[in-house]
Structures are given as structure tokens and as C-alpha cells.
Design an enzyme around this catalytic site. Structure first.
Site, short mmCIF file in Angstrom:
data_model
loop_
_atom_site.label_atom_id
_atom_site.label_comp_id
_atom_site.label_asym_id
_atom_site.label_seq_id
_atom_site.Cartn_x
_atom_site.Cartn_y
_atom_site.Cartn_z
N ARG A 92 0.75 -1.12 0.09
CA ARG A 92 0.30 0.07 0.11
C ARG A 92 0.47 1.74 0.29
O ARG A 92 0.35 2.17 -0.62
CB ARG A 92 -0.98 -0.08 1.11
CG ARG A 92 -1.53 1.40 1.44
CD ARG A 92 -2.56 1.52 0.97
NE ARG A 92 -3.44 2.91 1.28
CZ ARG A 92 -3.76 3.40 0.66
NH1 ARG A 92 -5.29 2.82 -0.58
NH2 ARG A 92 -5.07 3.96 1.28
N ARG A 121 -9.84 0.82 0.79
CA ARG A 121 -8.20 2.05 0.86
C ARG A 121 -8.44 2.49 -0.27
O ARG A 121 -6.67 2.63 -1.11
CB ARG A 121 -7.23 1.08 1.33
CG ARG A 121 -7.74 -0.02 2.81
CD ARG A 121 -6.11 -0.56 2.63
NE ARG A 121 -5.08 0.32 3.50
CZ ARG A 121 -3.29 -1.03 3.74
NH1 ARG A 121 -3.36 -1.32 3.87
NH2 ARG A 121 -2.82 0.82 4.47
N ILE A 123 -7.86 6.05 -2.55
CA ILE A 123 -6.84 7.02 -2.78
C ILE A 123 -7.22 8.64 -2.97
O ILE A 123 -6.58 9.21 -3.29
CB ILE A 123 -5.11 6.63 -3.31
CG1 ILE A 123 -5.81 6.65 -4.70
CG2 ILE A 123 -4.85 5.01 -2.88
CD1 ILE A 123 -4.67 6.29 -6.08
N ASP A 124 -7.98 8.55 -2.93
CA ASP A 124 -9.07 9.99 -3.50
C ASP A 124 -8.58 10.86 -2.16
O ASP A 124 -8.16 11.86 -2.71
CB ASP A 124 -10.70 9.80 -3.08
CG ASP A 124 -11.05 9.65 -1.64
OD1 ASP A 124 -10.58 8.47 -1.62
OD2 ASP A 124 -12.02 9.80 -1.19
N LEU A 125 -8.08 10.74 -1.54
CA LEU A 125 -7.44 12.08 -0.63
C LEU A 125 -6.60 12.04 -1.63
O LEU A 125 -6.05 13.56 -1.44
CB LEU A 125 -7.65 12.06 0.98
CG LEU A 125 -9.05 11.47 1.24
CD1 LEU A 125 -8.92 11.23 3.22
CD2 LEU A 125 -9.53 12.79 0.78
N ASP A 306 -4.06 -0.57 14.33
CA ASP A 306 -3.30 -1.63 14.17
C ASP A 306 -2.94 -2.16 15.10
O ASP A 306 -2.36 -3.47 15.38
CB ASP A 306 -1.74 -1.15 13.49
CG ASP A 306 -1.69 -0.47 12.30
OD1 ASP A 306 -1.34 0.00 12.06
OD2 ASP A 306 -3.61 -0.70 12.17
N ARG A 398 6.07 -9.38 6.70
CA ARG A 398 6.14 -8.26 6.02
C ARG A 398 6.35 -7.16 7.64
O ARG A 398 7.12 -5.95 7.19
CB ARG A 398 4.62 -7.95 5.65
CG ARG A 398 4.20 -8.64 4.59
CD ARG A 398 2.63 -8.26 3.60
NE ARG A 398 3.29 -6.62 3.66
CZ ARG A 398 2.15 -6.50 3.03
NH1 ARG A 398 0.98 -6.46 2.41
NH2 ARG A 398 2.44 -4.77 2.73
C1 EPZ Z 1 -1.58 4.11 7.41
O1 EPZ Z 1 -1.96 2.90 6.24
C2 EPZ Z 1 -0.46 1.97 8.00
N1 EPZ Z 1 0.35 2.20 6.56
C3 EPZ Z 1 -1.64 1.59 8.47
O2 EPZ Z 1 -1.05 0.59 9.04
C4 EPZ Z 1 -2.70 2.41 9.79
O3 EPZ Z 1 -3.59 1.04 9.96
C5 EPZ Z 1 -3.46 3.30 9.15
O4 EPZ Z 1 -2.34 4.32 8.36
C6 EPZ Z 1 -4.14 4.52 9.72
O5 EPZ Z 1 -2.99 4.42 10.99
C7 EPZ Z 1 1.39 2.86 6.60
O6 EPZ Z 1 1.66 3.46 7.08
C8 EPZ Z 1 2.39 1.99 6.26
P1 EPZ Z 1 -5.02 6.20 6.12
P2 EPZ Z 1 -2.86 4.24 5.09
O7 EPZ Z 1 -4.50 6.60 4.58
O8 EPZ Z 1 -1.92 5.54 5.02
C9 EPZ Z 1 -9.28 5.88 3.81
C10 EPZ Z 1 -0.12 -2.08 9.10
O9 EPZ Z 1 -0.31 -2.87 9.95
N2 EPZ Z 1 -9.08 6.87 3.42
O10 EPZ Z 1 -5.10 6.64 7.54
O11 EPZ Z 1 -3.37 3.66 4.03
C11 EPZ Z 1 -9.00 3.89 4.29
O12 EPZ Z 1 -9.58 3.24 3.58
C12 EPZ Z 1 -0.91 -0.73 8.22
O13 EPZ Z 1 1.26 -1.02 9.04
C13 EPZ Z 1 -9.33 6.99 2.25
O14 EPZ Z 1 -11.05 7.33 2.24
O15 EPZ Z 1 -4.55 4.91 6.39
C14 EPZ Z 1 -9.12 3.94 5.60
O16 EPZ Z 1 -10.47 3.45 6.19
C15 EPZ Z 1 -2.33 -1.27 7.83
N3 EPZ Z 1 -9.46 7.89 0.79
C16 EPZ Z 1 -9.13 5.20 6.35
O17 EPZ Z 1 -8.99 6.53 5.56
C17 EPZ Z 1 -8.03 8.03 0.68
O18 EPZ Z 1 -7.48 8.69 -0.03
C18 EPZ Z 1 -7.55 5.24 6.56
O19 EPZ Z 1 -6.25 5.75 5.71
C19 EPZ Z 1 -7.13 7.24 1.91
C20 EPZ Z 1 -7.92 6.75 3.19
#
Ligand code: EPZ
Length: 417
Positions: A92, A121, A123-125, A306, A398
């Protein structure tokens, strides 16, 4: 053979030194691409995700080599701006190359990072951030291209949700942009502050580190640097919850206890004795049997998603009913089904799970389907009566350097098959 075997019912005791942070290593590796020079990362965890990210950087023309716990990245020459699908779809965090490639060379092309077992997950944001910085987003047949005809232009940005990755990508895109970017609504996970400190050490100008509002003044270039990564708070939390499930008595050392405030608060509610030292947490879980009526996962500093699966495992052994609400990912209760095979009583209803407790888990054969759930199943095996085999242990590699090494150092009967 991609499986781990445990024999349970042994209280974990002793101390364990915690590895460097996966979720700091990955954004810092992506950030190294912003700089036409060398970046040295000390205490870089030896885990599969770092290997995958290293292959992605090599595919872009970087030279990446490891010397023990140190990773050396030479990004003087870039030969591509397309991220190889082979690794990008496995990781990711490959989406973070969008920000650094845009900042470095004004273009980036990546396969859709896609969803995974814990959720869609999207990536719109991230894409909204790049459009606000002046890039054009082009959906393509096999992925997404982001292109900027001229240098990215600093602006005022408001994140609709404190997404960790979108915050990191905004920082990466703004560091070399023309002018100043004010980023509101940032995520405040410690790994983001780590990225800001790392970039400032390379010559970036980021203010407001650790807060919801960051001000980033674009600079023209960065410089060579050496940086020692922060410890992995999720690995530390995993081992604390695993020890609590066995009613053990452990110390996790080489950590930032302040990063685990939400977890230590929950552990104290269960009856565990928790002592906070400067760079360690000492926990005696001999009396940690109380249920926790309700826990919600939230963006930092709330309870980390997590550690949600690991908490669920612990609560199967509590003296009563507990409830967990997962507010960040739409399908992060996958291990409930595996725990039921071990005798747990867990009722899942949408984003809520009710864990009955008062169950002695029984050993059996269970299957990991993702990283943190896999680590949680290992903890379940350490609590259970008898022998447990966890299939799919590659998921655990991982993010955990060597979970068998660390837990056997705490007295666990555990081995890789
Ligand atoms: C980071 O993922 C971490 N990964 C994740 O850890 C962690 O669970 C997550 O942050 C939340 O703390 C890394 O840092 C590599 P988010 P990330 O964007 O950045 C939604 C692990 O086990 N969202 O904060 O992908 C998304 O779908 C991993 O180490 C959108 O809708 O998390 C989710 O529901 C797993 N649109 C929520 O936000 C977007 O453009 C949080 O996602 C981006 C996110």
C-alpha cells in the site's frame, strides 16, 4: 513452510528490544527519492515491506543496499517515473512514491494500489492533494498517472479526513513546491512527525510538527543525511498484549512510551500493572483479567486500529464481555472466524464486535490473512491450551523482523516450521 507452531499456556516473562518502525521506514524510503543524493537509514527493520519498497526504488533507478540494520539509498540517478506493478500492488505504501516522484521530476505513474483484506483503501484524498498542488491526475488503463507541467505550487490544503498516507503524500509533494503550503486536518501519527523531522534534517522547512496544521515552505533542494528510525509502536503493543493474554510480566525496551498512551490506558483497565520508564514499558499482567466494556479505534492519539486484532485476542480470555468498534477500516475483524475455531465466542455486527470472554482458547490450525491479524493469531496460540499452527506466516514477516525470535526470548514455546 510458511507456518508457525506454538504451545500455549506459558506466561511470557523477560524483556524484549523493539525493532525500528515499519510505518516510519516506508515513508522515509519514499522521501529519499526527493533528493538527488544519498540517504542512510539506521535501525531500519529487516522486514518484507522494506524489501518490497527497496525493489520499487531500484526499479526507479536508485541504488539500495543493506548493511545489517542500516539501509543506504543512492537516489542520484532516476531512470523511470513508473512504479513497477509487481511490488507496488503488494505494498500500500507504494502510493507515497506519487508525492516524491511528483516533487522530484513532475510525474509519476503507479498501478492502482488497490484494496486489501482489511478494506477498500481508496486514494481519493491523495489525488485531491496533488490536484490542489497543481498536478493533473490521469486515470490510465493499468493505473494512475499524475503529471505537473511546471513545478508544484504551494497552497492552502484541508484534508477531509486525517488520512496517514494522504498527509504523508501532501508533505512529500509540498517540500520542493514553489511557495508555501498550509496543510490543515493532518493526521498526527508519530510516524508523520518522524517524516517531518527526517525531511527537515535534509534541509526542508516544515513547521507545526506533530500538530493537525503543518506549514511547509518549499525549498529548492535537499541534502545527504543519516537518520536513526523511531521504534515500532505497533510491534511493542503487539508484544504487550500477547504477554497480557498469558498473564505474563515483561518489559519492552528501546521504545517511546508516549506513543502507546491509548494502549497502556486499556491495559490498566484490565487490571495490569503498567510502569512507564523513559524508553520502556514494564507490565505485570498477573491480574489482567478484567473485560473492557467498550474500545473504539481512532486516528492517533486514539486506540490504534493496528492493535485492534491483538486486543480482541486478549479479550477472549477476560472475565466478562467486552466490545470493540473498528472505526477506520471496514473489514478488520477477519480473525474473529479463526478465533471461533479456537473456542472463542465473538459476535460481529458491522463495525462492532462483542467478545464474550471467559473462554479458554484451545489450540488448533488457523490461517493468517493479513499482517496484524496474523500476529494476533500467534498471540492466541500463546494463550491457548495445547498446540496451535498458524498458516500464512509470510504475512507476519511483512512487519515483524522475527516474531519467533522475540517471543521465544520471552519464554514462549514457538517455532517456525
Ligand atoms: C497507514 O495506512 C498505515 N500504513 C496502516 O498500517 C494504518 O492502519 C493506517 O495508516 C491507519 O493508522 C502505513 O503507514 C504504511 P489511512 P493508510 O489513509 O495511510 C480511508 C499496518 O498494519 N482513506 O489513514 O493507508 C481508508 O480507506 C498498516 O502497519 C480514504 O477513504 O491509512 C481507511 O478507511 C495497516 N481515502 C482510512 O481512511 C484516502 O484517500 C484510514 O486510512 C485515504 C484513506
Amino acid at each position: 513452510m510458511d507456518r508457525i507452531q506454538t504451545r500455549g499456556n506459558i506466561p511470557l516473562c523477560g524483556e524484549v528490544i523493539i525493532q525500528g518502525s515499519k510505518n516510519a521506514a516506508l515513508p522515509l524510503m519514499a522521501a529519499a527519492v526527493l533528493h538527488r543524493g544519498t540517504t542512510v537509514l539506521h535501525r531500519c527493520p529487516q522486514i518484507l515491506d522494506v524489501e518490497y519498497m527497496s525493489e520499487i526504488l531500484r526499479g526507479l533507478g536508485c541504488m539500495v543496499r543493506r548493511e545489517g540494520g542500516t539501509l543506504i539509498i543512492d537516489a542520484r540517478e532516476l531512470s523511470a517515473f513508473c512504479v513497477a506493478p509487481q511490488f507496488a500492488t503488494m505494498l500500500r505504501a507504494s502510493v507515497l512514491l506519487m508525492g516524491s516522484l511528483l516533487g522530484r521530476c513532475g510525474c509519476a505513474r503507479l498501478p492502482y494500489p488497490g484494496g486489501c483484506t482489511i478494506g477498500q483503501r481508496p486514494i481519493d484524498l491523495h489525488l485531491q492533494v496533488f490536484e490542489r498542488l497543481g498536478a493533473v491526475v490521469c486515470p490510465e488503463e493499468k493505473g494512475i498517472g499524475v503529471y505537473a507541467d511546471t513545478q508544484l505550487q504551494g497552497c492552502n490544503l484541508q484534508l477531509a479526513f486525517p488520512s496517514v498516507g494522504a498527509t504523508e503524500n501532501a508533505i512529500l509533494g509540498a517540500v520542493l513546491a514553489k511557495g508555501t503550503t498550509v496543510l490543515e486536518g493532518c493526521a498526527t501519527e508519530p510516524e508523520i512527525a518522524e517524516l517531518c523531522r527526517f525531511l527537515n534534517q535534509k534541509g526542508a522547512r516544515i513547521e507545526g510538527i506533530g500538530r493537525r496544521r503543518l506549514t511547509i515552505t518549499g525549498v529548492t533542494c535537499l541534502q545527504d543525511s543519516q537518520y536513526t528510525l523511531m521504534p515500532d509502536r505497533i510491534v511493542a503493543g503487539t508484544y504487550l498484549l500477547a504477554a497480557a493474554g498469558t498473564r505474563g510480566n515483561i518489559s519492552v525496551r528501546g521504545i517511546c512510551p508516549g506513543h502507546l498512551g491509548a494502549l497502556t490506558a486499556v491495559l490498566q483497565k484490565t487490571g495490569a500493572e503498567v510502569k512507564i520508564l523513559r524508553d520502556a514499558i514494564c507490565m505485570n499482567a498477573g491480574e489482567a483479567h478484567l473485560p473492557v466494556p467498550s474500545v473504539q479505534t481512532e486516528p492517533y492519539p486514539g486506540f490504534p486500529t493496528d492493535l485492534q486484532s491483538q486486543l480482541m485476542v486478549f479479550l477472549t480470555g477476560a472475565d466478562g464481555e467486552s466490545r470493540i468498534e473498528e472505526r477506520l477500516f471496514e473489514s478488520r475483524f477477519l480473525i474473529a472466524e479463526e478465533l471461533r475455531k479456537m473456542g472463542a465466542e465473538i459476535a460481529v455486527d458491522g463495525q462492532s464486535a462483542v467478545i464474550k470472554g471467559k473462554n479458554r482458547l484451545k489450540g488448533g490450525i488457523v490461517r493468517a490473512q493479513e499482517l496484524r491479524g496474523g500476529a494476533a493469531l500467534v498471540a492466541a496460540g500463546l494463550m491457548a491450551e495445547g498446540e496451535t499452527v498458524i498458516l500464512g506466516s509470510h504475512f507476519i514477516k511483512r512487519g515483524y523482523e522475527d516474531i519467533c525470535r522475540d517471543l521465544s526470548g520471552l519464554g514462549a514455546d514457538i517455532k517456525e516450521l
